[in-house]
Motif scaffolding. Sequence first.
Motif, PDB file in Angstrom:
ATOM      1  N   THR A 143       0.855  -1.184   0.000  1.00 43.40           N
ATOM      2  CA  THR A 143       0.000   0.000   0.000  1.00 43.40           C
ATOM      3  C   THR A 143       0.895   1.239   0.000  1.00 43.40           C
ATOM      4  O   THR A 143       1.944   1.261   0.649  1.00 43.40           O
ATOM      5  N   VAL A 144       0.475   2.274  -0.737  1.00 48.20           N
ATOM      6  CA  VAL A 144       1.258   3.499  -0.874  1.00 48.20           C
ATOM      7  C   VAL A 144       0.393   4.685  -0.457  1.00 48.20           C
ATOM      8  O   VAL A 144      -0.709   4.870  -0.992  1.00 48.20           O
ATOM      9  N   GLU A 145       0.877   5.453   0.517  1.00 48.32           N
ATOM     10  CA  GLU A 145       0.101   6.588   1.042  1.00 48.32           C
ATOM     11  C   GLU A 145      -0.286   7.570  -0.059  1.00 48.32           C
ATOM     12  O   GLU A 145      -1.427   8.019  -0.144  1.00 48.32           O
ATOM     13  N   ALA A 146       0.678   7.911  -0.918  1.00 42.98           N
ATOM     14  CA  ALA A 146       0.434   8.926  -1.952  1.00 42.98           C
ATOM     15  C   ALA A 146      -0.564   8.451  -3.002  1.00 42.98           C
ATOM     16  O   ALA A 146      -1.109   9.269  -3.758  1.00 42.98           O
ATOM     17  N   LEU A 147      -0.823   7.136  -3.032  1.00 41.46           N
ATOM     18  CA  LEU A 147      -1.780   6.585  -3.998  1.00 41.46           C
ATOM     19  C   LEU A 147      -3.056   6.124  -3.304  1.00 41.46           C
ATOM     20  O   LEU A 147      -3.778   5.258  -3.812  1.00 41.46           O
ATOM     21  N   ASP A 148      -3.329   6.717  -2.122  1.00 44.49           N
ATOM     22  CA  ASP A 148      -4.540   6.374  -1.366  1.00 44.49           C
ATOM     23  C   ASP A 148      -4.655   4.879  -1.082  1.00 44.49           C
ATOM     24  O   ASP A 148      -5.749   4.305  -1.135  1.00 44.49           O
ATOM     25  N   GLY A 149      -3.509   4.244  -0.816  1.00 44.81           N
ATOM     26  CA  GLY A 149      -3.515   2.826  -0.460  1.00 44.81           C
ATOM     27  C   GLY A 149      -3.320   1.867  -1.616  1.00 44.81           C
ATOM     28  O   GLY A 149      -3.180   0.660  -1.416  1.00 44.81           O
ATOM     29  N   LEU A 208       4.859   1.617 -12.854  1.00 47.17           N
ATOM     30  CA  LEU A 208       3.520   2.190 -12.730  1.00 47.17           C
ATOM     31  C   LEU A 208       3.381   2.944 -11.407  1.00 47.17           C
ATOM     32  O   LEU A 208       2.814   4.043 -11.369  1.00 47.17           O
ATOM     33  N   VAL A 209       3.900   2.369 -10.331  1.00 52.85           N
ATOM     34  CA  VAL A 209       3.882   3.046  -9.033  1.00 52.85           C
ATOM     35  C   VAL A 209       4.666   4.360  -9.119  1.00 52.85           C
ATOM     36  O   VAL A 209       4.194   5.421  -8.682  1.00 52.85           O
ATOM     37  N   ARG A 210       5.866   4.289  -9.696  1.00 50.35           N
ATOM     38  CA  ARG A 210       6.710   5.490  -9.797  1.00 50.35           C
ATOM     39  C   ARG A 210       6.011   6.581 -10.610  1.00 50.35           C
ATOM     40  O   ARG A 210       5.985   7.755 -10.207  1.00 50.35           O
ATOM     41  N   THR A 211       5.424   6.198 -11.729  1.00 47.97           N
ATOM     42  CA  THR A 211       4.748   7.161 -12.599  1.00 47.97           C
ATOM     43  C   THR A 211       3.559   7.806 -11.895  1.00 47.97           C
ATOM     44  O   THR A 211       3.372   9.026 -11.946  1.00 47.97           O
ATOM     45  N   ARG A 212       2.773   6.990 -11.227  1.00 49.59           N
ATOM     46  CA  ARG A 212       1.566   7.512 -10.569  1.00 49.59           C
ATOM     47  C   ARG A 212       1.909   8.379  -9.357  1.00 49.59           C
ATOM     48  O   ARG A 212       1.174   9.315  -9.042  1.00 49.59           O
ATOM     49  N   MET A 213       2.999   8.074  -8.678  1.00 55.77           N
ATOM     50  CA  MET A 213       3.412   8.902  -7.536  1.00 55.77           C
ATOM     51  C   MET A 213       3.937  10.259  -8.007  1.00 55.77           C
ATOM     52  O   MET A 213       3.782  11.270  -7.316  1.00 55.77           O
ATOM     53  N   GLY A 214       4.563  10.278  -9.181  1.00 54.09           N
ATOM     54  CA  GLY A 214       5.087  11.530  -9.723  1.00 54.09           C
ATOM     55  C   GLY A 214       6.045  12.204  -8.758  1.00 54.09           C
ATOM     56  O   GLY A 214       6.944  11.574  -8.202  1.00 54.09           O
ATOM     57  N   ASP A 215       5.815  13.479  -8.523  1.00 51.21           N
ATOM     58  CA  ASP A 215       6.690  14.257  -7.639  1.00 51.21           C
ATOM     59  C   ASP A 215       6.162  14.342  -6.218  1.00 51.21           C
ATOM     60  O   ASP A 215       6.638  15.160  -5.424  1.00 51.21           O
ATOM     61  N   ASP A 216       5.156  13.547  -5.882  1.00 53.87           N
ATOM     62  CA  ASP A 216       4.600  13.604  -4.525  1.00 53.87           C
ATOM     63  C   ASP A 216       5.704  13.321  -3.507  1.00 53.87           C
ATOM     64  O   ASP A 216       6.386  12.303  -3.585  1.00 53.87           O
ATOM     65  N   PRO A 217       5.909  14.229  -2.543  1.00 54.55           N
ATOM     66  CA  PRO A 217       6.995  14.027  -1.571  1.00 54.55           C
ATOM     67  C   PRO A 217       6.694  12.936  -0.541  1.00 54.55           C
ATOM     68  O   PRO A 217       7.599  12.469   0.156  1.00 54.55           O
TER      69      PRO A 217
END
Length: 203
Positions: free
Chosen positions: A82-88, A110-119
């Motif tokens: 689960t990834v915080e920046a991707l709402d889980g 895909l995870v990297r792309t969707r996270m983008g520049d989110d810190p």
Amino acid sequence: MTSPHRRFTEDRLVIASHNKGKVVEIRELLEPFGVDVVSAGDLGLPEPEETGLTFIDNAVLKARAAAEASGLPALADDSGMTVEALDGAPGIYSARWAGPSKDFAVAIELVRTRMGDDPDRRGAFVCALALAWPDGAVETFEGVIQGHLEFPPRGSNGFGYDPIFVPEGDSRTFGEFEPAEKHAISHRAIAFRQLVRACFEPD
């Protein structure tokens, strides 16, 4: 004091998985308890569609299907990241993000792309376990390990999202851990310790 959990007293257990690596790992874990472990794949059981909304839901679904089809107790796990920046996300769809060919390089990108520049790089690995009996009884357990994600991927050990996941308190990705080292602290290890303590170890 009597355990509130149902004890496992049978001699044989079905692992509700067609993943040979996972079956070997579980067989080794349960070896001290003298349990004869057989996989759903060995028995030719079909893999049920995972329609649950949570890791626990899907683990229960798989365990119950195997227990009903085999007439034996069955153990299933459902796990993912689960990834915080991707709402889980990717969550219960972690394996599906890798596509039909199960290419986790694709999933990681895909995870990297969707996270983008989110810190916010926080993430976690989750493992849900369900032990089901043919009479309908089920025991469930869940293990979680917190950490953060780092790119580009590092390390060639492990599998799945391991090369981008850094557990709290360490600077290495799970892909850089030695297998035994990872197994001692992983989400699956945490869940299995709960299962063994509740259902397999004597009171």
